[in-house]
Design a protein around this motif. Sequence first.
Motif, PDB file in Angstrom:
ATOM      1  N   ILE A  72      35.181 -16.806  40.864  1.00 32.53           N
ATOM      2  CA  ILE A  72      33.912 -17.536  40.835  1.00 32.53           C
ATOM      3  C   ILE A  72      33.955 -18.626  41.895  1.00 32.53           C
ATOM      4  CG2 ILE A  72      32.475 -19.097  39.468  1.00 32.53           C
ATOM      5  CD1 ILE A  72      33.319 -17.534  36.995  1.00 32.53           C
ATOM      6  N   LYS A  73      32.845 -18.815  42.605  1.00 29.34           N
ATOM      7  CA  LYS A  73      32.759 -19.824  43.656  1.00 29.34           C
ATOM      8  C   LYS A  73      32.029 -21.078  43.189  1.00 29.34           C
ATOM      9  CE  LYS A  73      30.706 -20.533  48.269  1.00 29.34           C
ATOM     10  NZ  LYS A  73      30.033 -19.871  49.407  1.00 29.34           N
ATOM     11  N   MET A  74      30.856 -20.930  42.553  1.00 33.34           N
ATOM     12  CA  MET A  74      30.041 -22.082  42.169  1.00 33.34           C
ATOM     13  C   MET A  74      29.436 -21.867  40.780  1.00 33.34           C
ATOM     14  SD  MET A  74      27.801 -22.967  45.618  1.00 33.34           S
ATOM     15  CE  MET A  74      27.231 -24.545  44.983  1.00 33.34           C
ATOM     16  N   ILE A  75      29.141 -22.983  40.119  1.00 31.16           N
ATOM     17  CA  ILE A  75      28.387 -22.972  38.870  1.00 31.16           C
ATOM     18  C   ILE A  75      27.250 -23.973  38.992  1.00 31.16           C
ATOM     19  CG2 ILE A  75      30.351 -22.269  37.444  1.00 31.16           C
ATOM     20  CD1 ILE A  75      30.638 -25.230  36.612  1.00 31.16           C
ATOM     21  N   GLY A  76      26.244 -23.837  38.144  1.00 31.89           N
ATOM     22  CA  GLY A  76      25.139 -24.782  38.164  1.00 31.89           C
ATOM     23  C   GLY A  76      24.199 -24.536  37.013  1.00 31.89           C
ATOM     24  N   ALA A  77      23.264 -25.493  36.820  1.00 32.64           N
ATOM     25  CA  ALA A  77      22.306 -25.366  35.728  1.00 32.64           C
ATOM     26  C   ALA A  77      21.031 -26.107  36.093  1.00 32.64           C
ATOM     27  CB  ALA A  77      22.893 -25.922  34.429  1.00 32.64           C
ATOM     28  N   THR A  78      19.948 -25.725  35.411  1.00 34.22           N
ATOM     29  CA  THR A  78      18.694 -26.462  35.518  1.00 34.22           C
ATOM     30  C   THR A  78      18.100 -26.537  34.123  1.00 34.22           C
ATOM     31  OG1 THR A  78      16.632 -26.666  36.786  1.00 34.22           O
ATOM     32  CG2 THR A  78      17.213 -24.462  35.989  1.00 34.22           C
ATOM     33  N   ALA A  79      17.244 -27.539  33.881  1.00 38.67           N
ATOM     34  CA  ALA A  79      16.736 -27.760  32.526  1.00 38.67           C
ATOM     35  C   ALA A  79      15.346 -28.370  32.584  1.00 38.67           C
ATOM     36  CB  ALA A  79      17.689 -28.667  31.739  1.00 38.67           C
ATOM     37  N   SER A  80      14.705 -28.406  31.427  1.00 33.05           N
ATOM     38  CA  SER A  80      13.380 -29.003  31.314  1.00 33.05           C
ATOM     39  C   SER A  80      13.277 -29.779  30.014  1.00 33.05           C
ATOM     40  CB  SER A  80      12.294 -27.928  31.354  1.00 33.05           C
ATOM     41  OG  SER A  80      11.012 -28.487  31.123  1.00 33.05           O
ATOM     42  N   VAL A  81      12.661 -30.958  30.079  1.00 31.66           N
ATOM     43  CA  VAL A  81      12.398 -31.747  28.882  1.00 31.66           C
ATOM     44  C   VAL A  81      11.237 -31.134  28.109  1.00 31.66           C
ATOM     45  CG1 VAL A  81      11.535 -33.965  28.058  1.00 31.66           C
ATOM     46  CG2 VAL A  81      13.315 -33.903  29.794  1.00 31.66           C
ATOM     47  N   ASN A  82      10.216 -30.697  28.826  1.00 32.07           N
ATOM     48  CA  ASN A  82       9.044 -30.101  28.200  1.00 32.07           C
ATOM     49  C   ASN A  82       9.382 -28.689  27.741  1.00 32.07           C
ATOM     50  OD1 ASN A  82       7.446 -32.389  28.928  1.00 32.07           O
ATOM     51  ND2 ASN A  82       7.423 -31.588  31.027  1.00 32.07           N
ATOM     52  N   ALA A  83       9.107 -28.395  26.467  1.00 30.31           N
ATOM     53  CA  ALA A  83       9.523 -27.112  25.897  1.00 30.31           C
ATOM     54  C   ALA A  83      10.968 -26.881  26.301  1.00 30.31           C
ATOM     55  CB  ALA A  83       8.643 -25.975  26.397  1.00 30.31           C
ATOM     56  N   PRO A  84      11.912 -27.656  25.737  1.00 30.20           N
ATOM     57  CA  PRO A  84      13.298 -27.722  26.222  1.00 30.20           C
ATOM     58  C   PRO A  84      13.864 -26.377  26.655  1.00 30.20           C
ATOM     59  CG  PRO A  84      13.030 -29.127  24.326  1.00 30.20           C
ATOM     60  CD  PRO A  84      11.723 -28.392  24.484  1.00 30.20           C
ATOM     61  N   GLN A  85      14.417 -26.372  27.844  1.00 30.48           N
ATOM     62  CA  GLN A  85      14.969 -25.151  28.434  1.00 30.48           C
ATOM     63  C   GLN A  85      16.283 -25.482  29.142  1.00 30.48           C
ATOM     64  OE1 GLN A  85      12.008 -22.902  30.821  1.00 30.48           O
ATOM     65  NE2 GLN A  85      10.524 -24.439  30.134  1.00 30.48           N
ATOM     66  N   THR A  86      17.206 -24.541  29.108  1.00 25.88           N
ATOM     67  CA  THR A  86      18.469 -24.653  29.833  1.00 25.88           C
ATOM     68  C   THR A  86      18.809 -23.296  30.436  1.00 25.88           C
ATOM     69  OG1 THR A  86      19.327 -26.342  28.326  1.00 25.88           O
ATOM     70  CG2 THR A  86      20.923 -25.171  29.691  1.00 25.88           C
ATOM     71  N   THR A  87      19.092 -23.292  31.739  1.00 25.86           N
ATOM     72  CA  THR A  87      19.439 -22.052  32.424  1.00 25.86           C
ATOM     73  C   THR A  87      20.703 -22.269  33.245  1.00 25.86           C
ATOM     74  OG1 THR A  87      17.081 -21.569  32.593  1.00 25.86           O
ATOM     75  CG2 THR A  87      18.581 -20.221  33.926  1.00 25.86           C
ATOM     76  N   TYR A  88      21.620 -21.301  33.166  1.00 28.00           N
ATOM     77  CA  TYR A  88      22.909 -21.383  33.851  1.00 28.00           C
ATOM     78  C   TYR A  88      22.938 -20.419  35.044  1.00 28.00           C
ATOM     79  CZ  TYR A  88      24.605 -23.282  29.327  1.00 28.00           C
ATOM     80  OH  TYR A  88      24.799 -24.006  28.172  1.00 28.00           O
ATOM     81  N   TYR A  89      23.737 -20.797  36.059  1.00 31.99           N
ATOM     82  CA  TYR A  89      23.947 -19.929  37.221  1.00 31.99           C
ATOM     83  C   TYR A  89      25.437 -19.872  37.544  1.00 31.99           C
ATOM     84  CZ  TYR A  89      18.976 -20.970  37.723  1.00 31.99           C
ATOM     85  OH  TYR A  89      17.638 -21.136  37.483  1.00 31.99           O
ATOM     86  N   VAL A  90      25.901 -18.687  37.913  1.00 35.47           N
ATOM     87  CA  VAL A  90      27.283 -18.494  38.343  1.00 35.47           C
ATOM     88  C   VAL A  90      27.269 -17.652  39.614  1.00 35.47           C
ATOM     89  CG1 VAL A  90      29.513 -17.437  37.812  1.00 35.47           C
ATOM     90  CG2 VAL A  90      28.289 -18.727  36.047  1.00 35.47           C
ATOM     91  N   LEU A  91      27.909 -18.158  40.663  1.00 36.36           N
ATOM     92  CA  LEU A  91      28.001 -17.444  41.935  1.00 36.36           C
ATOM     93  C   LEU A  91      29.454 -17.059  42.192  1.00 36.36           C
ATOM     94  CD1 LEU A  91      26.794 -16.521  44.691  1.00 36.36           C
ATOM     95  CD2 LEU A  91      27.298 -18.850  45.534  1.00 36.36           C
ATOM     96  N   TYR A  92      29.676 -15.799  42.525  1.00 41.25           N
ATOM     97  CA  TYR A  92      31.022 -15.320  42.843  1.00 41.25           C
ATOM     98  C   TYR A  92      31.262 -15.406  44.350  1.00 41.25           C
ATOM     99  CZ  TYR A  92      31.829 -13.691  38.099  1.00 41.25           C
ATOM    100  OH  TYR A  92      32.040 -13.639  36.737  1.00 41.25           O
ATOM    101  N   GLU A  93      32.518 -15.449  44.727  1.00 42.29           N
ATOM    102  CA  GLU A  93      32.868 -15.533  46.143  1.00 42.29           C
ATOM    103  C   GLU A  93      32.351 -14.347  46.945  1.00 42.29           C
ATOM    104  OE1 GLU A  93      36.963 -16.277  46.978  1.00 42.29           O
ATOM    105  OE2 GLU A  93      37.069 -18.083  45.736  1.00 42.29           O
ATOM    106  N   ASN A  94      32.173 -13.206  46.290  1.00 42.90           N
ATOM    107  CA  ASN A  94      31.675 -12.030  47.005  1.00 42.90           C
ATOM    108  C   ASN A  94      30.159 -12.052  47.210  1.00 42.90           C
ATOM    109  OD1 ASN A  94      30.647 -11.420  44.486  1.00 42.90           O
ATOM    110  ND2 ASN A  94      31.776  -9.497  44.234  1.00 42.90           N
TER     111      ASN A  94
END
Length: 838
Positions: A276-298
């Motif tokens: 794995i190369k990178m990780i990250g997330a984004t979210a929202s206060v309105n209608a609470p939401q959480t989304t994850y991202y994973v990027l591999y070296e390839n």
Amino acid sequence: MKTMRTATLLLLTLISVWSANFSYGQACYGTSGCQDYSNFGINSSSAATLEYDNFVSGFHQSVVRDASGDLKIWGERTAANGTGNLLSPTIINSVNFPGLTGTPLKASIGSYYVNAFQNVLLTTDGLWAWGSAGGVIPNALKSDSKFGKLSLGLPSGVSPSDVKMLFATYQTLAITTCSGGVWVLTNHTGAMRGDGTTGTPANWNTTWARVQKTDGTPLTNVVATRGAWGVLMALTSTGEIYTWGNRTWVGSGDHAAASRAQATLMQAPSTTNGPIKMIGATASVNAPQTTYYVLYENGKLFSTGDNVSRQKGDFTVTSNGTWVTPSYPSTTNANVAGAPMDNILWISPNEHDPAYPCINVITSNNNRVFAWGIQNGGNLGRADGALNPGEPADLIGGGISVVETGGHTTMVLNKCQANFGYVGHKRAGSMGDGTSADGYQNNYSYGTNGLKVCGAEQPNLPEINLANAPSVNSNGEYCRGTSVQLLPTPAGGTLAIKSGGAYATLADSILSFTGNGLVTVSYTVTSAGCPNPVEVVRTFNVVTCTPIVTISGKIWNDGNGNAKTETGENGISNNMWANLVGPDGAVIASVKINADGTYTFIVSKSLLTEAGTYSVVLTNNSKQQGVQLQSADAPANGYGYTGTNRGTNNTDPANRTGKSSVGDLSSAADNSTVANVNFGISNDPLVLPVTFGGVSAKIINGKLVVNWSTMSETNNDHFDVEISKDGTNFTKIGSVKSSAPNGISTGTIDYKYEMDLSGGTGLLGIGILALGCLTLYFKRKGKVLFILAMVVGSTLFIAGCKKVPADRAYTGKLFLRIVQVDADGTQSFSKIVKVTAD
């Protein structure tokens, strides 16, 4: 020559450690801590040392680490008072941020819409914050908006140099240490602490929490900690992913988000795609939401979690804990998923602000940008406003090296654009273009400011830097009646006023502000690898600064050396500069001496808040804001200082230092004028205490050998030998008594000073650990200048015996000067010479 190089390298490395306490600028690829700032953007590689935060954006504010290593900040509520706006990238130093101590190391931002913006800074002296109280740091620890140091400090046992990653998001701050531990300070919920805290127990938001796994043991071996509002995630050196917080998913096909108060192991997206190369997330206060991202070296990208705003990028609105692969739009129908994203180099989710969940990525295919998720105010540059992945029309040509997704903006660096690209809501200086205009930039614009970001590798692009410290107010606006010296690079281009010529004049790279308004300067030059000449612009917002303090003075040719201005003694520039220096020794403003010897500082009182003694110091070159300046330069062309003059009855012929106190300007009345600060200089041997002949410094067979001569001496007591790594900040290493009878001579006298650099170190009290670390840098001959380095005043501290790459520490230069000291302690200086090998 090899001995000289090795010896000089050792000395410079050690002096660099010593001088870190006196200078904010640091090498872009600094070796402190354990990060690799070059492992960034499209040039990034492995996760172990990947640097996420050379460019950080909140809702309307940004901070970057530039190519020189300085941290620069701009945008809404980024000024030191926490309510004002910085309109263009501004260096974080003790001039722009009064009270700052230590060397700035890392910075981050947490925000929520227009309601809260808070900036966080880590220096070698601790943690600092400013902006909206509670935006990141709990109100109980920082209740005001002004720039200030946190009393809490770092977690017990963690020093500033131990911090690998400083990550902020709305209501939460997380640090990752070089040893792989994670600590959290939060005002969100107890679950964000990651230590098993639930509910709202007393004082939970005023202490650091060490993140634990579900078995109660500390989370270790972490190489990156990221997240968003209400969630944090960590990547370990073995490729494991953990998450905790108020709304989490674990990637196992779970059908609902859950609160998890300890670091819980996630199911990895793949077991066949390598590291794995990178990780990250984004979210929202309105209608609470959480989304994850994973990027591999390839290059393969995966996402999981909430998808109400299509932020997973799979062209559906299905929210669950199943990992999916974001897709490019079909080549025949932009609303239908096409090929999977398997060639991604860099990801930038909106992680610092929870208003609009979205993400930008850069592909390996011509370094193109694709974006998806909620677009508001044009923040993704998508004319179609679609939520599914798509390419901003203005960036179809590719060539992007860095993208940073903010809360309401996106910024990019283009390989053949010297200014950074900007799209989204332009407000309160967020575009960094020198203006406070409010509006929506729906298409990418490069009418911003020149910016080279560390790790972005834009060596051939032009820049317009300032050679001198400008006179600005607390918002970074330039004061009418002042001037700056422009320093365009690389050489060979054309410098011109592009607009606002009614408010400024440009002559010999000196830009003088004559009226109130916007002044835009351009520099155009041919750049290797770019098909057309590249233009960089810099905009100056000129205003009438108030309140101010005005300091004026003059340099004059003091024919009789009595420090009194008399008939026939005219002003002289001698190509010198006057510098206003604060009580902490940092340059506040720098102005070129006019041809008639006069100079004037017009200084906003916002830069004069620190109580203490301010000084005017003369130099042969301009000085940049925030650099340390302890003493004046020896005047060129055979001149020497003869004294200072603050008026007819206020002369000081004994002050031949080129430095004069102007008192405590922090208490000066608004819009007041300080009594003139005049300096006498002369090149008449009958006036000067010592006329120097030649000066040389060599390293010969393990010895520093310094030779100099005097052509005449008057009232001389002794000479001090001083050495420097930069030709500006000198340190005494030895003294030689005057050979002139009673300190008076009219003939030539030769002097010599030697220091044996090959001896032992026991008398200097150097610890065994320090010497053990030293062997990692240099072999036996490398000890030649070890004693000299210790005498210079260096404090050897090599954290963990980490090896410093020679090509980063070595500058190939070492400087020396002779200081003549009268019987009454008055000083004059020889020319500065470079130490050479025999």
